[in-house]
Write a protein that holds these residues in place. Sequence first.
Motif, PDB file in Angstrom:
ATOM      1  N   HIS A 189       0.810  -1.228   0.000  1.00 29.01           N
ATOM      2  CA  HIS A 189       0.000   0.000   0.000  1.00 29.01           C
ATOM      3  C   HIS A 189       0.836   1.268   0.000  1.00 29.01           C
ATOM      4  CE1 HIS A 189      -3.473  -2.445   0.170  1.00 29.01           C
ATOM      5  NE2 HIS A 189      -2.937  -3.123   1.165  1.00 29.01           N
ATOM      6  N   GLY A 190       2.058   1.192  -0.523  1.00 35.33           N
ATOM      7  CA  GLY A 190       2.907   2.380  -0.600  1.00 35.33           C
ATOM      8  C   GLY A 190       4.360   1.956  -0.675  1.00 35.33           C
ATOM      9  N   GLU A 237       5.571   5.334   3.810  1.00 45.13           N
ATOM     10  CA  GLU A 237       4.736   6.257   3.027  1.00 45.13           C
ATOM     11  C   GLU A 237       3.609   5.416   2.457  1.00 45.13           C
ATOM     12  OE1 GLU A 237       5.894   9.535   2.486  1.00 45.13           O
ATOM     13  OE2 GLU A 237       8.081   9.455   2.450  1.00 45.13           O
ATOM     14  N   VAL A 238       2.594   5.204   3.258  1.00 46.46           N
ATOM     15  CA  VAL A 238       1.517   4.308   2.864  1.00 46.46           C
ATOM     16  C   VAL A 238       0.183   5.005   3.034  1.00 46.46           C
ATOM     17  CG1 VAL A 238       2.763   2.177   3.382  1.00 46.46           C
ATOM     18  CG2 VAL A 238       1.451   3.315   5.175  1.00 46.46           C
ATOM     19  N   ALA A 239      -0.804   4.486   2.294  1.00 45.81           N
ATOM     20  CA  ALA A 239      -2.085   5.180   2.246  1.00 45.81           C
ATOM     21  C   ALA A 239      -3.092   4.638   3.236  1.00 45.81           C
ATOM     22  CB  ALA A 239      -2.668   5.078   0.839  1.00 45.81           C
TER      23      ALA A 239
END
Lengths: 589, 589
Positions: free
Chosen positions: A451-452, A474-476
Motif C-alpha cells: 500500500h505504498g 509512506e503508505v495510504a
Amino acid sequence: MRRSIATVSLSGVLADKLDAAAAAGFDGIEVFDNDLVASPLSPAEVAARCADLGLRVELFQPVRDVEGVAPSDFPAVVRRVARKLDVAAALGAPAVLLCSNVQPDAIDDPDLSAAQLATLGDLAAERGLVLAFEALAWGRHVHRVGQAWDIVQRAAHPAVTLAVDTFHMLSRGDGPEALEGVPGDRIGFLQVADAPLLDMDVLEWSRHHRCFPGQGTMDVSGVVDAVIRSGYDGPLSLEVFSDVVREAPAGETARDALRSLVFLEDELARLRPGGTPLAPAVPERADAAFLELPAGPATDDLLVRLGFTLAGWHRHKPVAWWRNGSADVLVNAAATEPALGIVASPVAQVAERAEALLWPSVAVSRTPGDSLLPGITSPAGVPVFVSAPAGEEDDWQRDFAAAPGRSPEGWVGLDHLGVAVPAGRLNEEVAFLRTLLGLEPAPLEEFIDPHGRIRSRAFRPAKGELRVVVNVAEVADAPRPTGVVQVAFGCTDLLAEVRRLRAAGVPLMAVPDNYYVDLEARLDLDAAFVATLREHGALYDRSAQGELLHAYTPVLPQGFCIELLERRGGYDGYGAANTHVRLAAQSPR
Amino acid sequence: MRRSIATVSLSGVLADKLDAAAAAGFDGIEVFDNDLVASPLSPAEVAARCADLGLRVELFQPVRDVEGVAPSDFPAVVRRVARKLDVAAALGAPAVLLCSNVQPDAIDDPDLSAAQLATLGDLAAERGLVLAFEALAWGRHVHRVGQAWDIVQRAAHPAVTLAVDTFHMLSRGDGPEALEGVPGDRIGFLQVADAPLLDMDVLEWSRHHRCFPGQGTMDVSGVVDAVIRSGYDGPLSLEVFSDVVREAPAGETARDALRSLVFLEDELARLRPGGTPLAPAVPERADAAFLELPAGPATDDLLVRLGFTLAGWHRHKPVAWWRNGSADVLVNAAATEPALGIVASPVAQVAERAEALLWPSVAVSRTPGDSLLPGITSPAGVPVFVSAPAGEEDDWQRDFAAAPGRSPEGWVGLDHLGVAVPAGRLNEEVAFLRTLLGLEPAPLEEFIDPHGRIRSRAFRPAKGELRVVVNVAEVADAPRPTGVVQVAFGCTDLLAEVRRLRAAGVPLMAVPDNYYVDLEARLDLDAAFVATLREHGALYDRSAQGELLHAYTPVLPQGFCIELLERRGGYDGYGAANTHVRLAAQSPR
C-alpha cells in the motif's frame, strides 16, 4: 559564536517565526524578504519585536539579479536595491545578501558585475550597511564561490563582501579548499545548511531537501571551519528549507535547528587544536544491551514460548529480567512502550552529551546503589537507556538479583531494532543516532509495500555491534505504528530454532512457495537446501561475505514483529532482497 | 486492441490486483515477478484465477541482467532464465520481458548480447514462449530502443523480439522515428506509460513519477501509433508505477488506467485516416458559463452585497439566477456544493465523450422543454454542467424565466475557478480537464504557504475563455478543503469595485503595507499609483502583455474566497507574484 536562523527556515507567518527562534534560544535571525512582504508588521515593528525578544537582526535577504545586468537596465536595479537597503536599514540589519544573477539575459563579465556591485556598495555604505554577494549554485554565470570571490575582489569596495553558503558550495563540489586565501574580514556572512546526497537538479535539491547540519551527508563543518579560521567573526546562520521544514511546527524546527548548531560548534572545536568542545565526545563504541517491554501476561507468555527464562529481578523496581542465551529482555511494570538498552561508556558522558545537544532525557538520577542508566528519548519516542559494560559500576545487570540456574545456551543477543518514524521526524531521528551516538548511516533503501513504500536506513557505530534500522512508511492505509516495530535477535542455528518455536506454538510468518522457486532460480542453490528452507519457512540471502537465514513472527499484539536471524560468515546486511516478501506477508489488509 | 495492465501498476497483493484489473474491464495483465514471488498463489492458481476473471496473462516480467554477461557467468544466467521461463509457462504467459543489463560489469558488445539472447531464445522456443528485449532507459550500455533493436536483429532468432516501452523511449528522447523500419511482427510487446517532464535522474523519474496516458506530457500516442502502424497486434499494456499509484486503492487506479487506454485509442484513431474514434472529439472551444452555489440566506446576502441582482427563476426547479453584468451565478436549493457551468458545444457530444471516457455523470436526462445541460463530476468532486452557447437550443438560459429590468452593467464574467484536489487525485483531475474538455496545462508552479506549499497548474482551452486553476495543498495543519476554493470574476474597474464592495460591507482581504513597499521597489511604479493601490488594498502585477489589478475576500463561510480582477491589455496570468502574500493573509492559523 552568535547563533542565527533564517526566517525562511521556519514555518508560519513572520511573527510566529520570531517567537520560535527566540524561544529556542537563537541570538539572531535573517529576515527573508518574502516573509516581511507578507507580514502586517512594518520593518520598524519587526525590529522592535526582535529587540523585545533578544534577537539581533543579522541579515536581510535576498536581493536578486543585481549584477551582470545590461548597462541600460542598471539604473532600475540601483533604484530597486536602494529601496531594499532602506528596508534593511529600517529593520536594523547590518548586512544584505545579494544573489548572483539567474536571468537568461545575465551578462557573463566579471568586471561588469564588479563595477555594478561597487556602485551598489556606495548605496550600502551611505546607509552603514554591508553587502554580501553569494554565488547561487544555479546562478546563470556565477555559480561557484571562487567566481563570487573574484568579483568581490574586482569590486574592491569595503561594503562589498563575500557571502559563503555551505549548501551552494558543497552542492557544486567546492570544499574548504575553495576558500583558501579569502580573508575573514571580506566574508560578510556565513549561511549553513546540510543536505543528503541526491542526483537531481540543484535548484530542486536546494528547495526541497536541505536539512540541518548533522542530518545530511555534506562536509558542513569543514567549510565552516575554513571560514572561521579565515577570521570571520559573524554569526553562524542556518538557512534550511525543505518540504519537511515547511510543514513542521516552527517551535520543533527551531529546537532541531539550535541543536544542530550546538553539534556543529562541538565538531568545530574538535577540528581545532586546543578547541573546547561543547559536549563530551561520542562514545568510542556502542553495543546493544537489552530490550525493555511493558509488563503484561501476554508478554510473559510470549517470552516463555520464545525460550526466555526468568534471570532475575530488579532489586527495588517492578522489573523482571528475562534471558535467552545472551539475549536480554526486561519486563517493566512501569513502562508504557518498548525501550532500548545500549552499552556506551562512560555512561555519565553520554548523558552529558545528550543534555548538551538538547535531547530530552527520560531519567538521569541515580538511586543510591543503582547503576546510573540514564535514559534519553529518541525523536521517534523510543527511550534509550545507557549502561556501562558488564562488570563496571554502571553496568545495568548490577541492579538485578540473579535467579539461580542460568544457562549460557540460547540466542546470541539483540541483533538490531527496527524503528519507524513519521516522515516529518526522519531528519531528527537521523540526527539523534548520528550526533549523540556516533552511528553512521548506510545508503537509503526503498521497498515496495502493498500500500505504498517504505524508506529505510540502517545505522551502525564505527566500533561496536549496535544496529538500528530506521523506517519511514509512506503508505495510504491506516497510519502505521511508530516506535519499535521490529526486534531482531541473533541465533546460531536458525532452522533448529524455527523447529523449537513451532513446537512452542509461536506463530511464524508464512512464506509463499513462489519465494523458494525464485530463490532457487536467483541463487542457484542446492535443491535439498532450498527444500529445507521451505520446510522451515526460512528466508535466505547471500553476499560476498556470507549468508543470512532468517524468519519472522507476524506483527504481534505488542506492536512489533520478532525476527530471528543467523548470520553465517561475514554477512552484514539485513536481507533486503526478502523485504518485499515480508511486507506483503505482514500487510495489514 | 486488447487492453492490458501490469500488476506492478496496482496497489495491494496479487489477488487484489487481479480482481481490480478484471473489475475495471481489462482484457489482460502483465504479471510482475515480485508480485508473484510475494503471493501465496502458485503460478497455476494465478492462471486459473485469471481464467475465471476473464483475464489473459499477456506477459511475465521482468527478467534482468541476462545479456552482456561474461561468458563464464552465462551458464548461471541460462539456468536462472530457464527457471523463470518455467514459471512463465505455468502462468500461461506467451511472452517474457527481458531488461537490458544494468550491472556495473556488463559488457558493451552487441554481438555478445545477441548471441546470449539467441541462446535464451532457444529455451523460450522449447517452451513455446517469446522473449521481448527492452532497453531500460538506465541500462548500463543498452539504453536506447535502437540499440535493443540492433541486438534483436543480430540475434536473428524467431523467439527473440523487441519490447517497446513508451517511457523508456521518450525519457531518452526517442520518438516514433526511432522505430522506423522495425516490422511489427518483431515487436514482442508494447508497454505504455506517460510522465510529466522532470529534470531528474531517469531511474528516480521512472520509479516515482510515471502516470497514465493523458496525465503527463509525453508523446505517447505518437510512439504507440508507430508501433501499431508497424503491424504489431499485441496488447496495449499499461506499465505505470509512481508514488501516487502505490498508495491509491487498486480499484480507483484500474478505472483511471482503463480510461487512459480509451483516451489513447481514441487519439490513435484520430491519427489515422479513416480511423474510427471511440468518442466524439473534444469540443472546439470552451467558455465559462456560470457558477452554481447551494442555496442559503448567507449566500443571497453575499450576492446582493457583491452587486448581483436576481435575474430570473428556473421554470420548474428551485434555482435562482443572479447576475452582475455578464457574471452569472445560480443558487440551487437542491445543490450541496459549488458547481461550474461551461459552454461547450455540441452539448450532447460532450456528454457522449464523457461517457465514452468513463467519467461519472451527474445528470444527462433531459426534462421535456429544458436544455440538455448534462453534468459530469470532476475527480475533485466539482460537478461540471455543459451548456450550448446563448440562443441555441441547449442554452441553459432558456430554462429560466428572466426577471424584468436586467442591467448589462457590472462584471465581465467568471474569469477562473480555483479547484483544490488531494495530492493523490491530481493526475486524474488533469486527465479530466485534458482528455474530456481539451484544456491544456500551463507549467507547474509552486508557492510557499505558511504551513507547507501549494502546487498549482492553470488550464485553458486552445479556443475559448474557460480557465481552471488546479491546486494541491501539501500542508501540515488541518486538511485544507477540496473542490472549489476560489471564484474569480472579471471587472473593468477594480478600484471602483473595491470602493463599492467596501461600502456594501463585503469583507476584503487585508494586504500588508510592506507589499506596497516591495511593489514599488520591484516594478518602479509611480508613487501616486502605488498609493492608490494601497488605499484600495489592491494587488498588482505586470507582464510584457499588460497589467493585472486584483483583490480578494477572505475565505468565506461558503468554503471559497472570491477574487475580483481587472485584466488590462493582454495580461494573461493569475498574479503569481502575489500568491505568497494571499496565502499568508488567508492562512488558517
